[in-house]
Write a protein that holds these residues in place. Structure first.
Motif: not given
Length: 695
Positions: A653-654, A656-657, A659-662, A666-667, A670
């Protein structure tokens, strides 16, 4: 006499350690002596004309004592006037030339033999025994004589010491006579020994003994040398008492195979063994320079100008010679003799193809390019030196110096730093191409392959432990560069060194990865090559690595999995990185008894080698890392988030976040929403059991 006083004061000024800053001027001497300035100026200029003084055409004009500078730096100043102080300093800063510097091929095919001879010469006491092998005519005797002169140049041998040469082949059938010639004999040692006689060892005491054709020495003859090789003692034939000590440097030479002609016990006592290549195996440029050298010697012998047709130069440089250098020398001698027959009374002679021995022409008859006509001649005068004739076949390390001097000039003339760096990198890239594609390394002791492997390991280590990636074969370039630097025989004058240091200072701290590589290379080159990185090397590494470093879009947030066990963290990180087919997660495997301070040290090392802008996430398996920032030594200018109870799911989960530049907040939100543990108890179903009773 006032002139004598001026000369004495000039010498005193030049003897100062900082002589460069205190050149003598007419005004200064005029005030100190109370003599008119014009008179002092005339005396100083007279001393310059008499080659007693060195003159610098500056404002004001400066003078130094020539002999003092020559003695201090071990050089000969052929010019007595200089237009700039830099030109004078550049000459006096050059390493003192030795006999080996005059050897053609000293930085090429003969580099390794010469380096080994230097090592033998510098060993305490009488140096190390040397065995030179090579075919007939390759130059073994010549190299032994140059080795002797080198020892004199370096002060290992006194100028009055002797070089004693013995060809053992002359005594091959009479070993007793050879022994008596080598060690001497006592009266009555044999029939005809009417008085004591010293041998060649005594004649060479304090000098060098060269034993040629040593393979003609039988086993007993070799054994007779053991006592001197082991103890430095010789015993004359017929002596009843112990022998006496002598100080002799030994050089042996042979054309034969070592293993089949010498006792193992003899070979073990000769640690320095060098091989001279055949002339045909030497580079063409060396053969051409040898041709020029031998024509120069002929010109000096006959005291005439020799004009060598370029066709002759071409064919003599390209031919094969079974007799090696000796045959080449004789070929040139014959060509000069033939030319003299045509121009016996002329002040100069021309060497044409017709003067070359027929055997050489016939051998090359099929090659039209070698026998083509040319109307060009090379002029060889008796007053010339070999440096005036040979091609610019300087050591390839001189190319490094040329590039560095150009970079210094660019630095001094360019105001904009970015422009300077771009220009300097262009120079470095051209230098790299030159070193790789134009360098022959086959004759070197130092293996480019070994250097490449060593540098490849260091570069891989940096790339694996940081965000840094480099383009191209960095290890190969560094290998060729340091191969050449290991052969360097130059250094920069103080002014240029200070400029290099100033340039390097501008790079320090700009790129942590390159700084780390420079530090690593400083250690490994010193330990493995005994080569200490200087400011020139540091500048080369900085500029070259800047040119090949990839521009990476590094993740703004980094994540480390920290888990107890041998490979728990590594396994989770590997699964995540493989799933995304890119490196997202890093891992630190921890022992069970590790404390927060130790974890802080590991994280500090991680942070130091990575570019982190927007935050660091630590995912741990158990325990609290609260307050870990106190144990991180690096400066932290980003937030640190901690996630307990790491699992493959939470790491996925971390990652993926990230990689999506969150952003890091926000990480964390989530993670908190998604990783609420779900609990469930599963009870077994009630099972009816049947009972069967039998009687």
């Amino acid at each position: 006499m006032v002139k004598d006083q001026v000369a004495a004061m000039l010498q005193s000024v030049t003897e100062r350690e900082d002589w460069q800053e205190h050149g003598a001027t007419a005004e200064d001497f005029s005030q100190r002596l109370g003599v008119r300035r014009n008179t002092i100026s005339a005396y100083l200029n007279d001393l310059c004309k008499e080659k007693v003084a060195i003159k610098l055409n500056s404002r004001p004009v400066k003078f130094w004592d020539r002999a003092t500078l020559e003695q201090r730096y071990g050089i000969v100043l052929e010019n007595t006037e200089f237009e700039s102080q830099a030109a004078l300093e550049n000459i006096v800063s050059q390493p003192k030339r030795t006999a080996f510097d005059e050897v053609i091929g000293g930085h090429g095919s003969l580099y390794t033999p010469i380096e080994r001879l230097k090592a033998a010469a510098g060993y305490p006491g009488t140096g190390l025994p040397v065995l030179i092998t090579g075919p007939t005519g390759a130059g073994k005797t010549y190299l032994a004589q140059v080795y002797y002169q080198y020892c004199v140049d370096k002060g290992y041998l006194a100028p009055e010491s002797r070089f004693v040469h013995l060809n053992c082949a002359e005594y091959a059938d009479n070993p007793e006579l050879l022994a008596s010639n080598l060690f001497g004999y006592k009266k009555g040692a044999f029939t005809g020994a009417n008085q004591d006689s010293t041998g060649l060892f005594d004649e060479a005491d304090g000098g060098m003994l060269f034993l040629d054709e040593i393979h003609r020495l039988d086993a007993k003859g070799q054994e007779k040398l053991f006592n001197y090789l082991d103890n430095g003692i010789i015993t004359p034939l017929g002596a009843t008492k112990e022998g006496h000590h002598v100080q002799v440097r030994l050089v042996f030479a042979t054309t034969e195979d070592i293993q089949s002609h010498f006792l193992d016990t003899f070979i073990r006592r000769i640690p320095i063994q060098i091989e001279i290549p055949e002339l045909n195996d030497r580079p063409r440029q060396e053969r051409e320079n040898l041709v020029k050298l031998f024509y120069l010697r002929q010109s000096q012998k006959i005291q005439r100008k020799v004009l060598v047709n370029t066709s002759v130069l071409n064919i003599l440089s390209s031919s094969s010679y079974l007799g090696n250098v000796g045959q080449l020398k004789n070929t040139i001698l014959i060509s000069v003799a033939n030319s003299l027959q045509r121009a016996a009374q002329s002040s100069n002679i021309e060497i044409l193809l017709a003067d070359v021995p027929k055997t050489v022409i016939d051998h090359n008859i099929q090659d039209a390019s070698l026998l083509s006509f040319s109307d060009q001649f090379i002029s060889v005068l008796p007053t010339m030196k070999i440096d005036d004739l040979i091609s610019e076949s300087q050591a390839y390390t001189d190319e490094i110096k040329r590039v560095m001097l150009k970079i210094i000039q660019q630095f001094q003339q360019t105001d904009k730093r970015d422009t300077f760096i771009d220009n300097a990198i262009d120079e470095i890239n051209q230098l790299c191409d030159y070193l790789i594609f134009k360098k022959d390394t086959e004759k070197s002791d130092m293996s480019v392959g070994f250097l490449k492997k060593m540098f490849a390991d260091r570069i891989a280590n940096v790339e694996n432990n940081s965000d840094t990636q480099f383009m191209g074969n960095v290890a190969l370039v560094l290998a060729y560069y340091f191969y050449n630097r290991n052969r360097a025989n130059w250094h920069l004058v103080q002014r240029d060194e200070q400029c290099i240091q100033q340039i390097n200072a501008t790079f320090h701290g700009e790129d942590a990865e390159i700084d780390q590589i420079v530090g690593d290379l400083r250690l490994i080159t010193a330990k493995t090559m005994n080569l200490h990185l200087d400011d020139v090397d540091e500048l080369f590494i900085h500029l070259y690595l800047r040119s090949v470093k990839k521009e990476t879009n590094s993740q703004n947030i980094r994540c480390i999995i920290l888990s107890h066990g041998y490979s728990t963290a590594s396994s989770i990180a590997s699964v995540i990185n493989n799933l995304f087919n890119e490196h997202v997660m890093d891992a630190i495997d921890m022992p069970l008894d590790i404390d927060v301070a130790e974890i802080g040290e590991k994280v500090s090392s991680y942070v130091k080698n990575r570019q982190i802008n927007r935050g660091l996430i630590l995912m741990v398996d158990m325990g609290s890392l609260e307050g870990i920032q106190k144990f991180i030594s690096s400066e932290i200018d980003f937030p640190i988030a901690i996630v307990n109870n790491v699992s493959t799911q939470s790491a996925l989960l971390v990652a993926d976040d990230i990689r999506h530049h969150k952003d890091i907040e926000q990480i964390m939100r989530n993670v908190r929403q998604a990783m609420v543990p779900k609990t469930q108890i599963i009870y077994p179903k009630e099972i009816k059991r049947n009972l069967i009773v039998t009687c």
